[in-house]
Design an enzyme around this catalytic site. Structure first.
Site, mmCIF file in Angstrom:
data_model
loop_
_atom_site.group_PDB
_atom_site.id
_atom_site.type_symbol
_atom_site.label_atom_id
_atom_site.label_comp_id
_atom_site.label_asym_id
_atom_site.label_seq_id
_atom_site.Cartn_x
_atom_site.Cartn_y
_atom_site.Cartn_z
ATOM 1 N N ASP A 167 0.907 -0.991 -0.171
ATOM 2 C CA ASP A 167 0.210 -0.095 0.182
ATOM 3 C C ASP A 167 0.581 1.593 -0.152
ATOM 4 O O ASP A 167 1.648 1.593 0.169
ATOM 5 C CB ASP A 167 -0.713 0.191 1.398
HETATM 6 N N1 URA Z 1 -0.953 -5.641 4.111
HETATM 7 C C1 URA Z 1 -1.596 -4.701 3.868
HETATM 8 O O1 URA Z 1 -2.791 -4.591 4.238
HETATM 9 N N2 URA Z 1 -0.968 -3.857 2.980
HETATM 10 C C2 URA Z 1 0.025 -3.913 2.488
HETATM 11 O O2 URA Z 1 1.053 -2.958 2.175
HETATM 12 C C3 URA Z 1 0.729 -5.299 2.626
HETATM 13 C C4 URA Z 1 0.101 -6.187 2.830
#
Ligand code: URA
Length: 243
Positions: A103
């Site tokens: 993310d």
């Molecule tokens: N899980 C999440 O919630 N975000 C990420 O960036 C990776 C795994």
């Protein structure tokens, strides 16, 4: 391969632009100025244009990137800084792909490579490559959180997760290893366990751990051993120095 094709393939210019560059005497092959576009060359030849050596290394490239928060796991984006913005100084950066997604606000280990098959192996849900995340939560998880995650929990939207390994460090910090990669999976698991992720960092993929000496926002080539470590399916016990 013909020299003009070689130069065009390496984005020195179109075939006709390349012919003009050759005619001007700007191209050296193994130290000699070559003007004939039909000259045969191979990847073992040292080819330079106006003194700059063209990388002829056709070996696949594997980079470990320490992703900062604030950039998106994409090649291009109209508004946001992307992971690929960090790589656009690399030769043939257009051939690179980002292995999986983190993310925008997640930091940590991201692999970038031009090896499509390797990328496919790492993201294939059938391979169950473990990925370990360090998280901080600003709401405490429920008492049985480790057990619930270990048994394979259900998210708020009824998505069933496969068993994961949750190890709380204290009330507000933990490590979570998952073997799949659903959308926002760590955040959603922590939320279903009563918490709320306020900081997330990927620490490892397979047996490959983030090199903590790699400054945030920088990358380096992975060693051959590291490329194998990433596709290993049984993680080592966590031993992260910083937490
Ligand atoms: N899980 C999440 O919630 N975000 C990420 O960036 C990776 C795994």
């Amino acid at each position: 391969m013909r020299l003009d094709k070689f130069l065009a393939d390496h984005e020195i210019g179109t075939r006709s632009e390349v012919k003009k560059i050759l005619a001007k005497g700007c191209v050296c092959v193994n130290g000699l100025i070559i003007k004939d576009p039909k000259t045969q060359v191979t990847n073992t030849d040292q080819i330079s244009v106006s003194g700059t050596l063209i990388e002829t290394d056709t070996k696949k490239r594997y980079y470990m990137f320490h992703k900062p928060a604030g950039c998106v796991s994409a090649k291009t984006d109209a508004c946001e800084q992307t992971v690929m913005d960090f790589f656009c100084g690399e030769p043939r950066w257009q051939e690179l792909c980002i292995v999986g997604r983190l993310d925008k606000d997640t930091e940590g280990l991201l692999i970038v490579t031009d090896d499509g098959a390797y990328c496919h192996t790492l993201i294939s849900p059938k391979k169950h490559i473990p990925k370990t995340y360090y998280f901080e939560t600003d709401a405490p998880l429920c008492e049985e959180a480790e057990k619930i995650a270990g048994e394979g929990m259900t998210l708020r939207d009824k998505t069933k997760c496969s068993p994961a390994k949750l190890e709380m460090i204290d009330e507000s910090k933990g490590m979570l290893t998952i073997y799949e990669g659903a959308y926002h999976q760590v955040k959603r698991m922590v939320s279903a366990l009563g918490g709320h992720v306020c900081y997330l960092k990927r620490m490892s993929i397979g047996n490959l751990m983030l090199d903590e000496s790699l400054a945030i926002g920088t990358y380096r080539r992975m060693t051959e051993e590291e490329t194998w470590q990433a596709i290993c399916q049984s993680p080592k016990k966590n031993s992260y120095s910083k937490i």
